[in-house]
Design an enzyme around this catalytic site. Structure first.
Site, PDB file in Angstrom:
ATOM      1  N   ASN A   1       0.826  -1.209   0.000  1.00 48.19           N
ATOM      2  CA  ASN A   1       0.000   0.000   0.000  1.00 48.19           C
ATOM      3  C   ASN A   1       0.863   1.264   0.000  1.00 48.19           C
ATOM      4  OD1 ASN A   1      -2.293  -1.636   0.254  1.00 48.19           O
ATOM      5  ND2 ASN A   1      -2.135  -1.623   2.480  1.00 48.19           N
TER       6      ASN A   1
ATOM      7  N   HIS B   1     -14.108  -1.702   6.611  1.00 47.12           N
ATOM      8  CA  HIS B   1     -12.944  -2.421   7.133  1.00 47.12           C
ATOM      9  C   HIS B   1     -13.209  -3.035   8.519  1.00 47.12           C
ATOM     10  CE1 HIS B   1      -8.702  -2.511   8.780  1.00 47.12           C
ATOM     11  NE2 HIS B   1      -8.456  -2.885   7.540  1.00 47.12           N
TER      12      HIS B   1
ATOM     13  N   GLU C   1     -15.729   4.056   4.507  1.00 48.71           N
ATOM     14  CA  GLU C   1     -14.432   4.330   3.899  1.00 48.71           C
ATOM     15  C   GLU C   1     -14.684   5.283   2.741  1.00 48.71           C
ATOM     16  OE1 GLU C   1     -12.179   0.756   2.909  1.00 48.71           O
ATOM     17  OE2 GLU C   1     -13.154  -0.338   4.518  1.00 48.71           O
TER      18      GLU C   1
ATOM     19  N   SER D   1     -11.005  -0.389   0.435  1.00 48.75           N
ATOM     20  CA  SER D   1      -9.680  -1.000   0.445  1.00 48.75           C
ATOM     21  C   SER D   1      -9.562  -2.229  -0.435  1.00 48.75           C
ATOM     22  CB  SER D   1      -9.297  -1.356   1.874  1.00 48.75           C
ATOM     23  OG  SER D   1     -10.230  -2.266   2.421  1.00 48.75           O
TER      24      SER D   1
ATOM     25  N   ASP E   1     -13.297   7.196   6.721  1.00 47.27           N
ATOM     26  CA  ASP E   1     -11.981   6.548   6.802  1.00 47.27           C
ATOM     27  C   ASP E   1     -11.307   6.693   5.440  1.00 47.27           C
ATOM     28  OD1 ASP E   1      -9.987   4.587   6.420  1.00 47.27           O
ATOM     29  OD2 ASP E   1     -10.924   3.151   7.783  1.00 47.27           O
TER      30      ASP E   1
ATOM     31  N   HIS F   1      -7.019   4.630   2.334  1.00 50.02           N
ATOM     32  CA  HIS F   1      -6.389   4.366   1.027  1.00 50.02           C
ATOM     33  C   HIS F   1      -6.401   5.563   0.091  1.00 50.02           C
ATOM     34  CE1 HIS F   1      -5.629   0.102   1.659  1.00 50.02           C
ATOM     35  NE2 HIS F   1      -6.685   0.182   2.459  1.00 50.02           N
TER      36      HIS F   1
ATOM     37  N   LYS G   1       0.266   3.844   4.790  1.00 52.07           N
ATOM     38  CA  LYS G   1      -0.010   3.383   3.435  1.00 52.07           C
ATOM     39  C   LYS G   1       0.718   4.305   2.446  1.00 52.07           C
ATOM     40  CE  LYS G   1      -3.703   0.495   4.896  1.00 52.07           C
ATOM     41  NZ  LYS G   1      -5.040   0.369   5.442  1.00 52.07           N
TER      42      LYS G   1
HETATM   43  C1  PLP Z   1      -5.444  -0.430   6.581  1.00 55.25           C
HETATM   44  C2  PLP Z   1      -6.754   0.094   7.000  1.00 55.25           C
HETATM   45  C3  PLP Z   1      -6.978   0.490   8.315  1.00 55.25           C
HETATM   46  C4  PLP Z   1      -5.989   0.222   9.405  1.00 55.25           C
HETATM   47  O1  PLP Z   1      -4.868   1.039   9.289  1.00 55.25           O
HETATM   48  P1  PLP Z   1      -3.499   0.535   9.905  1.00 55.25           P
HETATM   49  O2  PLP Z   1      -2.717   1.777  10.112  1.00 55.25           O
HETATM   50  O3  PLP Z   1      -2.912  -0.396   8.911  1.00 55.25           O
HETATM   51  O4  PLP Z   1      -3.828  -0.154  11.197  1.00 55.25           O
HETATM   52  C5  PLP Z   1      -8.184   1.084   8.618  1.00 55.25           C
HETATM   53  N1  PLP Z   1      -9.126   1.279   7.681  1.00 55.25           N
HETATM   54  C6  PLP Z   1      -8.948   0.869   6.414  1.00 55.25           C
HETATM   55  C7  PLP Z   1     -10.029   1.094   5.418  1.00 55.25           C
HETATM   56  C8  PLP Z   1      -7.763   0.253   6.039  1.00 55.25           C
HETATM   57  O5  PLP Z   1      -7.605  -0.198   4.805  1.00 55.25           O
END
Ligand code: PLP
Length: 399
Positions: free
Chosen positions: A47, A133, A176, A180, A205, A208, A237
């Site tokens: 990522n 997620h 989100e 993801s 969120d 990504h 990421k």
């Molecule tokens: C990766 C991810 C997370 C968690 O983030 P990390 O920093 O890897 O713990 C939360 N929400 C989504 C949508 C993700 O893809």
């Protein structure tokens, strides 16, 4: 009898379903080209979309702060004190997001779980996209809120649920922005309108999208011209560092550092990591970031054209996350294995990460890929075409 014998039975059960996971060994940083279990392969599993994780300035920022502020943070920042690197990072994030304040968490998982648990309780209702997620799902559970799950990216269904749900003390809509595992987008403007109409809090969120999409990589909410009440983004990421943040009003942030248990009851991330993330943010919002985002968008276009030539339908708004639907788990894992043997490292994604029957290969593009590396992946896929179905991963994969 050993009381842990059941574990081996469970693992055997996972194995028989093709669901036993293992970790592949790599050596060195996340780059476009890796050695994976000894095989040289092009990396489509990371990522680190902007290719920043091995940027020398990140390591340099970490080294400088290691010397000045030491390694471990010693305790939670509420207990052992608030180091300069953490404060500076949060100021930079708030500036980046255009919010009054921000809070740095150890990870995105902890940011989501802690924030949802702090904002909601059993008297409250949360409205959550069905493909959100695991960290969002776990946060809703931990809050013991009433959970209403709406169909993926379906604002009309959400509107129905909001009208029909029993009264609650507080309501929160969570999604989100760029999904993801599907690479498609939430209808943020419509969701924001519903939130305001129904007097619900709105949490987005941007794990990504951060660093990649929207003006200066500020995310899809900024792109849509909306300001969600609670904005989450990750630093591990596209930013190539580690950790995550919540950005919002000063009272939201103060409330979270009082009540989010995943912030209060854990040792703060190392100051060096705050400094690394801070430098990554500077790079991502500067000329290098602009250049890399432009390169990444060219790659996105190129890769989707290649997939269309293979008969794979592609979405109207393609992104750097590209699911190739296989369906059956074993077959997805077989395709992933075959791709690796052809020098392409693209992970098979299976339940519970994605719904049953939608196992897939997920290609993550990086700005630092070369066009010929994309071509190699496409030609490997052409050779393995019998193993996947040419159809979109999500039925409503339009924006
Ligand atoms: C990766 C991810 C997370 C968690 O983030 P990390 O920093 O890897 O713990 C939360 N929400 C989504 C949508 C993700 O893809």
């Amino acid at each position: 009898m050993n009381p842990l014998d059941w574990i081996d039975q469970e693992l055997a059960e996972l194995e028989s379903q093709g669901l036993r996971r293992r970790m592949r060994s790599i050596v060195g940083p996340q780059r476009a080209l890796l050695r994976v279990d000894g095989i040289e392969a092009i990396n489509f599993s990371s990522n680190s979309y902007l290719g920043l994780s091995d940027h020398p300035e990140l390591a340099e920022a970490a080294r400088a702060v290691l010397t000045e502020e030491g390694a471990g943070a010693g305790a939670s920042r509420l207990i052992a004190g608030n180091q300069l690197a953490h404060r500076q990072l949060e100021t930079a994030i708030a500036r980046f997001k255009g919010t009054a304040a921000a809070l740095f968490f150890n990870s995105g998982y902890q940011a989501n779980v802690g924030t949802l648990q702090a904002l909601l309780g059993p008297e409250d209702a949360v409205f959550s996209d069905t493909l959100n997620h695991a960290s969002i799902i776990d946060g809703c559970r931990l809050a013991r809120a009433q959970v209403h799950v709406y169909r993926h990216a379906d604002a009309a269904h959400l509107a129905d649920l909001l009208s029909q749900a029993p009264p609650a003390r507080r309501r929160l809509i969570v999604t989100e922005s760029l999904f993801s595992m599907d690479g498609d987008r939430a209808p943020l403007a419509e969701l924001a309108r519903l939130a305001s109409h129904h007097n619900a809090m709105f949490m987005v969120d941007e794990a990504h999208a951060t660093g990649v999409l929207g003006p200066d990589g500020r995310g899809l909410a900024a792109d849509a011209g909306i300001v969600p009440d609670i904005q989450m983004g990750t630093l591990g990421k596209a930013m190539g560092a580690s950790g995550a943040y919540i950005a919002g009003s000063s009272s939201l942030i103060e409330y979270l550092f009082n009540r989010a248990r995943s912030f209060v009851f854990t040792t703060a991330p190392p100051a060096a990591m705050a400094a690394t993330a801070h430098r990554a943010l500077d790079l991502a919002t500067g000329p290098l970031g602009r250049e890399r985002r432009a390169q990444l968008m060219l790659h996105v276009k190129h890769f989707h054209e290649g997939l269309r030539n293979l008969g794979v339908p592609t979405p109207t708004h393609p992104s750097h996350i590209i699911p190739l639907l296989v369906g059956e788990t074993r077959r997805a894992m077989l395709l992933s294995e075959r791709l690796l043997r052809a020098g392409i490292f693209a992970h098979g994604i299976r339940p519970p990460t994605v719904p049953d029957g939608t196992s897939r290969i997920r290609f993550s593009l990086m700005a630092t890929h070369t066009t010929s590396q994309l071509e190699r992946a496409l030609s490997a896929l052409a050779d393995l075409k019998v193993l996947f179905r040419p159809m979109p991963a999500v039925p409503n994969m339009t924006p």
